[in-house]
Motif scaffolding. Structure first.
Motif, PDB file in Angstrom:
ATOM      1  N   ILE A 186      87.657  69.076 -68.975  1.00 39.47           N
ATOM      2  CA  ILE A 186      89.103  68.807 -69.087  1.00 39.47           C
ATOM      3  C   ILE A 186      89.548  67.852 -68.055  1.00 39.47           C
ATOM      4  CG2 ILE A 186      91.485  69.564 -68.557  1.00 39.47           C
ATOM      5  CD1 ILE A 186      91.090  71.805 -70.380  1.00 39.47           C
ATOM      6  N   THR A 187      90.043  66.574 -68.501  1.00 37.92           N
ATOM      7  CA  THR A 187      90.794  65.680 -67.248  1.00 37.92           C
ATOM      8  C   THR A 187      92.186  65.507 -67.671  1.00 37.92           C
ATOM      9  OG1 THR A 187      90.055  63.770 -68.954  1.00 37.92           O
ATOM     10  CG2 THR A 187      88.763  64.200 -66.996  1.00 37.92           C
ATOM     11  N   ILE A 188      93.026  65.173 -66.599  1.00 36.46           N
ATOM     12  CA  ILE A 188      94.279  64.989 -66.890  1.00 36.46           C
ATOM     13  C   ILE A 188      94.676  63.524 -66.293  1.00 36.46           C
ATOM     14  CG2 ILE A 188      96.730  65.841 -66.125  1.00 36.46           C
ATOM     15  CD1 ILE A 188      95.549  68.736 -66.172  1.00 36.46           C
ATOM     16  N   MET A 189      95.370  62.972 -67.142  1.00 35.90           N
ATOM     17  CA  MET A 189      95.894  61.432 -66.819  1.00 35.90           C
ATOM     18  C   MET A 189      97.256  61.471 -66.644  1.00 35.90           C
ATOM     19  SD  MET A 189      92.829  61.295 -68.045  1.00 35.90           S
ATOM     20  CE  MET A 189      92.572  61.676 -69.822  1.00 35.90           C
ATOM     21  N   GLY A 190      97.632  60.922 -65.257  1.00 38.93           N
ATOM     22  CA  GLY A 190      99.004  60.809 -64.990  1.00 38.93           C
ATOM     23  C   GLY A 190      99.562  62.208 -64.337  1.00 38.93           C
TER      24      GLY A 190
END
Length: 382
Positions: A154-158
């Motif tokens: 999982i990645t989170i952008m912003g």
């Protein structure tokens, strides 16, 4: 032994070529899927949907708060980062972010809570079942390095926010979800779902089965067509390979409309086509799925259905649904693991949903937001 080694080396060479192409594709400025080589503009206005994104914001913040500093550094990216575009539905890609395999139980629960807040119950179940079937594949291939239930990242952008743009991505073998949020608007695409095998008949996850509704509803719709409609829809009655076009690294795909337009369907068939599309759109939470289906319905006359393969009850096939605002592909693929087949089979399915004309990853919304709030001096998102 030598044949196996040669096959393995060929596989590695092909993979290296694909990976290189992937890097090159990500380096290209983002345009979006286009028909006639041209992006149709004005399709995706910034507007309020009235469907709160607060649950997803809260869940994303809870997940971030549960990560170590080192994990968080690997998991967070700027909202316009090229990380969005690096997903790969194949299993041997280098992934970014925090992996389910390294998460504590509490972190894993937080990751699933983010998915639960963003997806429908159906979408969450499909995601978890794909992960389980990747565990089944590990058992069948006796290869727990390349396959497994927890080999997803999982990645989170912003920064999660109800006013500023942000989003999250899950990336792994046969499961990719890109989820972009701006205010109370959501763009959930590209999404890739699939499995090999599609049905676990043994092992820890015996009984798990996916994508049967998408398969059967697509076939039923094709079978409902009369001879004239069928003549327009069928691109080929022979399916001897893989047909999916819009998978990893195809953000700038040139794809012209082909097949049977919605304007040539009866009212009952139009309803049936919308129901088929909802099988895919309905993986996002109910409120945002309803908004998305309204967007799809506005372009129903220009929604094309195309078919490759056999329309008998146990046939193998590919179908595509393509309009200015949605692109869906369903494909029966050749087997790859734990053994290979030269012919496509119902045991290996790929399905993808995209937002053509520049709004995959919510990029058209992001572009408008930046122009509106930050002037033209802000670097253009790629």
């Amino acid at each position: 032994m030598l044949l196996a080694l040669a096959g393995s080396l060929l596989g590695l060479t092909l993979y290296a070529q694909q990976r290189g192409r992937g890097d090159a594709a990500v380096a290209e400025p983002f345009r979006g899927v286009a028909a006639g080589g041209k992006i149709e503009t004005g399709l995706f206005p910034i507007q309020s949907t009235g469907v709160s994104t607060q649950p997803a914001v809260d869940a994303a913040n809870a997940l971030l708060a549960s990560l170590t500093d080192q994990q968080k550094a690997r998991t967070t990216f700027p909202v316009d980062d090229s990380e969005w575009r690096k997903w790969d539905n194949r299993h041997s890609s280098k992934r970014q972010g925090v992996g389910f395999d390294e998460m504590s139980e509490a972190q894993r629960e937080n990751a699933f809570a983010l998915m639960r807040a963003s997806l429908s119950a159906k979408g969450l179940k499909l995601s978890q079942d794909i992960m389980k079937l990747n565990g089944t594949l590990a058992e069948l291939a006796n290869n727990f390095d390349e396959y497994g239930q927890w080999l997803y990242w999982i990645t989170i952008m912003g920064d999660p926010s109800t006013t500023e743009p942000w989003g999250w991505q899950i990336d792994g073998h046969h499961l990719v979800i890109n989820y972009f949020v701006l205010g109370d608007q959501v763009v959930m695409s590209p999404v890739f779902v699939g499995s090999e095998p599609v049905h676990a008949t043994s092992g820890k996850f015996k009984g798990t089965i996916i994508l049967q509704d998408e398969q059967n509803a697509g076939l039923r719709f094709a079978q409902s067509l009369d001879d004239q409609q069928r003549a327009a829809a069928v691109l080929s009655s022979v399916k001897d390979g893989n047909n999916a076009l819009a998978q990893a690294y195809e953000d700038n795909l040139d794809l012209d409309y082909a097949g049977l337009p919605g304007s040539k369907l009866s009212d009952a068939q139009q309803t049936q086509l919308l129901d088929l599309i909802h099988h895919y759109v309905g993986n996002m939470n109910e409120g945002h799925a309803k908004i998305r289906m309204e967007e799809v319905a506005q372009h129903l006359d220009r929604t094309y259905f195309a078919w490759v393969g056999d329309m008998s009850d146990d046939g193998v096939f590919y179908y595509r649904i393509h309009s200015p605002v949605v692109l869906i592909e369903f494909d029966h693929e050749r087997r790859v693991a734990p053994f290979r087949t030269s012919a496509p089979t119902r045991d290996h399915i790929h399905a993808v949903i995209r937002t053509p004309n520049g709004n995959d990853y919510g990029k058209d919304l992001l572009r408008q937001h930046i122009e509106e709030h930050h002037g033209h001096d802000h670097k253009h998102p790629h």
